[in-house]
Write a protein that holds these residues in place. Structure first.
Motif, PDB file in Angstrom:
ATOM      1  N   ALA A  28       0.802  -1.228   0.000  1.00  0.00           N
ATOM      2  CA  ALA A  28       0.000   0.000   0.000  1.00  0.00           C
ATOM      3  C   ALA A  28       0.837   1.282   0.000  1.00  0.00           C
ATOM      4  N   PRO A  29       1.885   1.403   0.812  1.00  0.00           N
ATOM      5  CA  PRO A  29       2.658   2.654   0.791  1.00  0.00           C
ATOM      6  C   PRO A  29       3.286   2.980  -0.569  1.00  0.00           C
ATOM      7  N   PHE A  30       3.425   1.985  -1.405  1.00  0.00           N
ATOM      8  CA  PHE A  30       4.020   2.185  -2.725  1.00  0.00           C
ATOM      9  C   PHE A  30       2.960   2.338  -3.820  1.00  0.00           C
ATOM     10  N   GLY A  31       1.685   2.266  -3.408  1.00  0.00           N
ATOM     11  CA  GLY A  31       0.592   2.356  -4.375  1.00  0.00           C
ATOM     12  C   GLY A  31       0.431   1.105  -5.217  1.00  0.00           C
ATOM     13  N   LEU A  32       0.945  -0.012  -4.728  1.00  0.00           N
ATOM     14  CA  LEU A  32       0.912  -1.255  -5.506  1.00  0.00           C
ATOM     15  C   LEU A  32      -0.067  -2.286  -4.950  1.00  0.00           C
ATOM     16  N   ASP A  33      -0.811  -1.947  -3.917  1.00  0.00           N
ATOM     17  CA  ASP A  33      -1.703  -2.928  -3.292  1.00  0.00           C
ATOM     18  C   ASP A  33      -2.776  -3.432  -4.240  1.00  0.00           C
ATOM     19  N   LYS A  34      -3.196  -2.612  -5.181  1.00  0.00           N
ATOM     20  CA  LYS A  34      -4.214  -3.039  -6.151  1.00  0.00           C
ATOM     21  C   LYS A  34      -3.589  -3.778  -7.343  1.00  0.00           C
ATOM     22  N   GLU A  35      -2.260  -3.757  -7.442  1.00  0.00           N
ATOM     23  CA  GLU A  35      -1.555  -4.390  -8.563  1.00  0.00           C
ATOM     24  C   GLU A  35      -1.318  -5.882  -8.351  1.00  0.00           C
ATOM     25  N   LEU A  36      -1.519  -6.366  -7.144  1.00  0.00           N
ATOM     26  CA  LEU A  36      -1.278  -7.779  -6.845  1.00  0.00           C
ATOM     27  C   LEU A  36      -2.313  -8.644  -7.552  1.00  0.00           C
ATOM     28  N   THR A  37      -1.839  -9.478  -8.456  1.00  0.00           N
ATOM     29  CA  THR A  37      -2.727 -10.417  -9.136  1.00  0.00           C
ATOM     30  C   THR A  37      -2.380 -11.817  -8.662  1.00  0.00           C
ATOM     31  N   CYS A  38      -3.383 -12.585  -8.335  1.00  0.00           N
ATOM     32  CA  CYS A  38      -3.159 -13.965  -7.893  1.00  0.00           C
ATOM     33  C   CYS A  38      -3.899 -14.903  -8.824  1.00  0.00           C
ATOM     34  N   LYS A  39      -3.220 -15.981  -9.149  1.00  0.00           N
ATOM     35  CA  LYS A  39      -3.787 -16.958 -10.069  1.00  0.00           C
ATOM     36  C   LYS A  39      -3.651 -18.347  -9.465  1.00  0.00           C
ATOM     37  N   ARG A  40      -4.533 -19.186  -9.861  1.00  0.00           N
ATOM     38  CA  ARG A  40      -4.449 -20.609  -9.586  1.00  0.00           C
ATOM     39  C   ARG A  40      -4.366 -20.952  -8.100  1.00  0.00           C
ATOM     40  N   TYR A  41      -5.369 -20.629  -7.369  1.00  0.00           N
ATOM     41  CA  TYR A  41      -5.453 -21.113  -5.988  1.00  0.00           C
ATOM     42  C   TYR A  41      -5.879 -22.582  -6.057  1.00  0.00           C
ATOM     43  N   SER A  42      -5.094 -23.457  -5.459  1.00  0.00           N
ATOM     44  CA  SER A  42      -5.413 -24.890  -5.438  1.00  0.00           C
ATOM     45  C   SER A  42      -5.406 -25.372  -3.999  1.00  0.00           C
ATOM     46  N   CYS A  43      -6.424 -26.131  -3.644  1.00  0.00           N
ATOM     47  CA  CYS A  43      -6.501 -26.729  -2.326  1.00  0.00           C
ATOM     48  C   CYS A  43      -6.753 -28.228  -2.525  1.00  0.00           C
TER      49      CYS A  43
END
Length: 184
Positions: free
Chosen positions: A56-71
């Protein structure tokens, strides 16, 4: 009678250049084991929230993309008893290198309390444009080489008979181009 000599001069040129990276990518691998699927999801969400808070302090908190959650279940050797569950997911943040202090982002990610594995890599946003510059240099060198050979042998170049391009994949920032050209 016209000269029907169809000989040709074969020359080539290679160009290798370093291009400063202009992109940085942070890769994050989330994984863990819990008793239930819900606990796995809660653990993943908690780690993802820690990562987002660190960004968040770098303005990148919305840039995090996550793919392929596997359980998936962890079972006994004979697979008739479920011992618990494990999960795996990966995400990334990619941004312009000049827009962020990548060392500070790296430090924040690695000290935020998340149990995720981290990786950082650097690259070139428009690799094709950098390659095009090198291709033009290589073609110019090959043409100059052919002209020197033609002048030395007392013949005139009529044009290009065949041209090819060999582009080797190299680490980020290093580009290699080889252009063999056949003149007639």
């Amino acid at each position: 009678m016209a000269n029907t000599n169809s000989g040709y001069i074969s020359v080539g040129a290679s160009v290798e250049d370093k291009v400063m990276p202009d992109r940085v990518t942070f890769k994050i691998c989330f994984e863990g084991s819990k008793r239930t699927k819900d606990e796995c999801l809660a653990d993943y969400n908690a780690d993802r929230a820690r990562i987002a808070k660190a960004l968040a302090p770098f303005g990148l908190d919305k840039e995090l993309t996550c793919k392929r959650y596997s359980c998936y279940s962890r079972t006994t050797r004979k697979k008739n008893t479920v011992l618990g569950y494990s999960y795996f997911a990966h995400g990334s943040i990619e941004t312009d290198l000049a827009s962020v202090d990548h060392a500070a982002v790296w430090q924040a990610l690695n000290t935020c309390g998340a149990r995720a594995d981290m990786d950082v890599s650097f690259g070139i946003k428009d690799r094709r444009a950098a390659e095009d510059v090198l291709i033009a240099k290589a073609v110019g060198q090959a043409r100059a080489n052919a002209q020197a050979l033609a002048d030395a042998s007392g013949v005139k170049l009529a044009g290009v008979k065949r041209i090819s391009l060999f582009n080797l994949v190299r680490p980020a920032g290093l580009i290699f181009v080889y252009v063999p050209i056949f003149f007639y």
